[in-house]
Design an enzyme around this catalytic site. Sequence first.
Site, PDB file in Angstrom:
ATOM      1  N   GLY A  50     101.336  18.942  13.074  1.00 18.37           N
ATOM      2  CA  GLY A  50     101.284  17.825  11.959  1.00 18.37           C
ATOM      3  C   GLY A  50      99.826  17.206  12.476  1.00 18.37           C
ATOM      4  N   GLN A  55      93.938  10.059  11.723  1.00 15.63           N
ATOM      5  CA  GLN A  55      93.597  10.780  13.004  1.00 15.63           C
ATOM      6  C   GLN A  55      92.312  11.547  12.948  1.00 15.63           C
ATOM      7  OE1 GLN A  55      97.682  12.777  13.127  1.00 15.63           O
ATOM      8  NE2 GLN A  55      96.970  12.385  15.137  1.00 15.63           N
ATOM      9  N   CYS A  92     101.522  13.708  20.205  1.00 14.40           N
ATOM     10  CA  CYS A  92     100.628  13.351  19.079  1.00 14.40           C
ATOM     11  C   CYS A  92      99.416  13.867  19.756  1.00 14.40           C
ATOM     12  CB  CYS A  92     100.621  11.758  18.938  1.00 14.40           C
ATOM     13  SG  CYS A  92      99.522  11.201  17.723  1.00 14.40           S
ATOM     14  N   LEU A  93      98.570  14.428  18.709  1.00 19.20           N
ATOM     15  CA  LEU A  93      97.373  14.813  19.143  1.00 19.20           C
ATOM     16  C   LEU A  93      96.398  13.853  19.315  1.00 19.20           C
ATOM     17  CD1 LEU A  93      96.876  17.364  16.053  1.00 19.20           C
ATOM     18  CD2 LEU A  93      97.119  18.002  18.563  1.00 19.20           C
ATOM     19  N   HIS A 134     107.089  11.197  11.901  1.00 17.37           N
ATOM     20  CA  HIS A 134     105.877  10.880  12.738  1.00 17.37           C
ATOM     21  C   HIS A 134     104.583  10.899  11.925  1.00 17.37           C
ATOM     22  CE1 HIS A 134     103.438  11.769  16.627  1.00 17.37           C
ATOM     23  NE2 HIS A 134     102.547  11.996  15.642  1.00 17.37           N
ATOM     24  N   GLU A 135     104.199  11.714  11.092  1.00 18.24           N
ATOM     25  CA  GLU A 135     103.142  11.712  10.176  1.00 18.24           C
ATOM     26  C   GLU A 135     103.094  10.572   9.141  1.00 18.24           C
ATOM     27  OE1 GLU A 135     100.906  13.492  11.482  1.00 18.24           O
ATOM     28  OE2 GLU A 135     101.944  14.607  12.740  1.00 18.24           O
ATOM     29  N   HIS A 138     102.008   7.593  10.813  1.00 15.69           N
ATOM     30  CA  HIS A 138     100.562   7.432  11.139  1.00 15.69           C
ATOM     31  C   HIS A 138      99.900   6.698  10.033  1.00 15.69           C
ATOM     32  CE1 HIS A 138      99.207   9.252  14.822  1.00 15.69           C
ATOM     33  NE2 HIS A 138     100.128  10.592  14.452  1.00 15.69           N
TER      34      HIS A 138
HETATM   35 NI    NI Z   1     100.613  11.988  15.814  1.00 17.29          NI
END
Ligand code: NI
Length: 156
Positions: A50, A55, A92-93, A134-135, A138
Amino acid sequence: MALRNILKLDDAMDAEILRKKSRPVEKIDERICTILDDMAETLYDSGGVGLAAPQVGILRRIVVIDIGEGLLELINPEIIETEGTQDGQEGCLSIPGKSGEVQRPNYVKLKALNREGQEVVYEGTELLARAFCHETEHLDGILYIDKATEIWEGEE
Ligand code: NI
């Protein structure tokens, strides 16, 4: 389509953006569709499940998710129902090299707009429910490390 640079929490300027609240999309135009395309390309390139617009430095409420069951494009996503709990590891990226233990609902129902501007409703359990939480967090500047009961070095 173009790959976008993924912001990282350990960079002070990136972190400032990652912690901001994103604004809703008011008009789905060509620019928004390009962002969706680029986010999907960036997600697949990263190997993640995701990605949220902040991000990639865009403070708009846009998310892409693919847990291996096809791409979901979510504009202005809102969680409308949750049920149960699950404990599991999350990464997380924007926080490479770390993972953490986070409790999430085991079932999540979410509504959003698709790129045609139509309302869509998705239901997810386990990994998909986790990705929805999670997304969407963000988009409010919330990161999983804020809720993790334990954080490890090393990818999930
Ligand atoms: Ni993330």
